[in-house]
Scaffold this motif. Structure first.
Motif, PDB file in Angstrom:
ATOM      1  N   SER A  61      13.444  16.256  30.263  1.00 33.81           N
ATOM      2  CA  SER A  61      14.087  15.631  29.106  1.00 33.81           C
ATOM      3  C   SER A  61      15.552  15.268  29.349  1.00 33.81           C
ATOM      4  N   VAL A  62      16.145  15.788  30.417  1.00 31.42           N
ATOM      5  CA  VAL A  62      17.572  15.525  30.661  1.00 31.42           C
ATOM      6  C   VAL A  62      17.814  14.755  31.950  1.00 31.42           C
ATOM      7  N   ARG A  63      16.771  14.602  32.754  1.00 30.40           N
ATOM      8  CA  ARG A  63      16.955  13.936  34.049  1.00 30.40           C
ATOM      9  C   ARG A  63      17.486  12.529  33.836  1.00 30.40           C
ATOM     10  N   GLY A  64      18.537  12.190  34.577  1.00 27.77           N
ATOM     11  CA  GLY A  64      19.154  10.878  34.455  1.00 27.77           C
ATOM     12  C   GLY A  64      20.316  10.848  33.476  1.00 27.77           C
ATOM     13  N   ARG A  65      20.429  11.875  32.632  1.00 25.51           N
ATOM     14  CA  ARG A  65      21.531  11.949  31.668  1.00 25.51           C
ATOM     15  C   ARG A  65      22.499  13.095  31.968  1.00 25.51           C
ATOM     16  N   PHE A  66      21.996  14.175  32.525  1.00 23.63           N
ATOM     17  CA  PHE A  66      22.807  15.352  32.821  1.00 23.63           C
ATOM     18  C   PHE A  66      22.966  15.493  34.324  1.00 23.63           C
ATOM     19  N   THR A  67      24.116  16.049  34.730  1.00 25.57           N
ATOM     20  CA  THR A  67      24.382  16.305  36.139  1.00 25.57           C
ATOM     21  C   THR A  67      24.952  17.704  36.295  1.00 25.57           C
ATOM     22  N   ILE A  68      24.362  18.474  37.225  1.00 24.39           N
ATOM     23  CA  ILE A  68      24.857  19.818  37.507  1.00 24.39           C
ATOM     24  C   ILE A  68      25.634  19.797  38.802  1.00 24.39           C
ATOM     25  N   ALA A  69      26.697  20.581  38.863  1.00 22.08           N
ATOM     26  CA  ALA A  69      27.508  20.684  40.073  1.00 22.08           C
ATOM     27  C   ALA A  69      28.150  22.068  40.089  1.00 22.08           C
ATOM     28  N   ARG A  70      28.689  22.430  41.243  1.00 22.42           N
ATOM     29  CA  ARG A  70      29.422  23.688  41.339  1.00 22.42           C
ATOM     30  C   ARG A  70      30.534  23.527  42.353  1.00 22.42           C
ATOM     31  N   ASP A  71      31.528  24.406  42.304  1.00 25.02           N
ATOM     32  CA  ASP A  71      32.646  24.265  43.229  1.00 25.02           C
ATOM     33  C   ASP A  71      32.282  24.862  44.585  1.00 25.02           C
ATOM     34  N   GLY A  72      33.147  24.645  45.565  1.00 26.85           N
ATOM     35  CA  GLY A  72      32.856  25.089  46.930  1.00 26.85           C
ATOM     36  C   GLY A  72      32.749  26.597  47.055  1.00 26.85           C
ATOM     37  N   ALA A  73      33.453  27.317  46.199  1.00 27.94           N
ATOM     38  CA  ALA A  73      33.403  28.774  46.243  1.00 27.94           C
ATOM     39  C   ALA A  73      32.169  29.320  45.554  1.00 27.94           C
ATOM     40  N   LYS A  74      31.411  28.436  44.883  1.00 28.38           N
ATOM     41  CA  LYS A  74      30.164  28.793  44.202  1.00 28.38           C
ATOM     42  C   LYS A  74      30.389  29.752  43.041  1.00 28.38           C
ATOM     43  N   THR A  75      31.618  29.853  42.569  1.00 23.38           N
ATOM     44  CA  THR A  75      31.882  30.748  41.452  1.00 23.38           C
ATOM     45  C   THR A  75      31.965  30.029  40.125  1.00 23.38           C
ATOM     46  N   ARG A  76      32.063  28.718  40.161  1.00 20.56           N
ATOM     47  CA  ARG A  76      32.111  27.925  38.941  1.00 20.56           C
ATOM     48  C   ARG A  76      31.078  26.819  39.009  1.00 20.56           C
ATOM     49  N   GLY A  77      30.436  26.610  37.908  1.00 20.87           N
ATOM     50  CA  GLY A  77      29.458  25.541  37.814  1.00 20.87           C
ATOM     51  C   GLY A  77      29.771  24.661  36.617  1.00 20.87           C
ATOM     52  N   PHE A  78      29.240  23.447  36.641  1.00 17.32           N
ATOM     53  CA  PHE A  78      29.525  22.480  35.595  1.00 17.32           C
ATOM     54  C   PHE A  78      28.239  21.740  35.228  1.00 17.32           C
TER      55      PHE A  78
END
Length: 122
Positions: A61-78
């Protein structure tokens, strides 16, 4: 490991929000990170996940509208959420896994945050 989400709020349909997830504690053990959501009367459902190697997975239901990412330290995600719809209204939870799986299911998450409310008005 402690997990905390932020960035929820009220937005009109068609708008955007960006959620953040911060992991603290024994963070060198954190591998995957994922977002799930739960609306009243419904089961918790996958929004998006990302492994330590960067493999991503999205709910249909969210594919194409939402994007997940995280920082290089893997301690923060967005979670960038665009073109929001009223049916996206839910409490959004961030979870982290200590083990490795390309596509972990909800039972494989070891720690969860308290959740952040996202409300999309029509």
């Amino acid at each position: 490991v402690q997990v905390e989400e932020s960035g929820g709020g009220l937005v009109q349909a068609g708008g955007s929000l960006r959620l953040s997830c911060a992991a603290s504690g024994v963070i060198d053990r954190v591998n995957g990170m994922g977002w799930y959501r739960q609306a009243p009367g419904k089961e918790r459902e996958l929004v998006a996940s990302i492994t330590g190697d960067g493999i991503t997975n999205y709910g249909d239901s969210v594919r194409g509208r939402f994007t997940i990412a995280r920082d290089g330290a893997k301690t923060r995600g967005f979670l960038q959420m665009n073109n929001l719809k009223p049916e996206d209204t839910a409490v959004y939870y961030c979870g982290v896994t200590l083990g490795y799986s390309d596509y972990p299911d909800v039972s494989q998450y070891d720690y969860w945050g308290q959740g952040t409310q996202v409300t999309v008005s029509s």
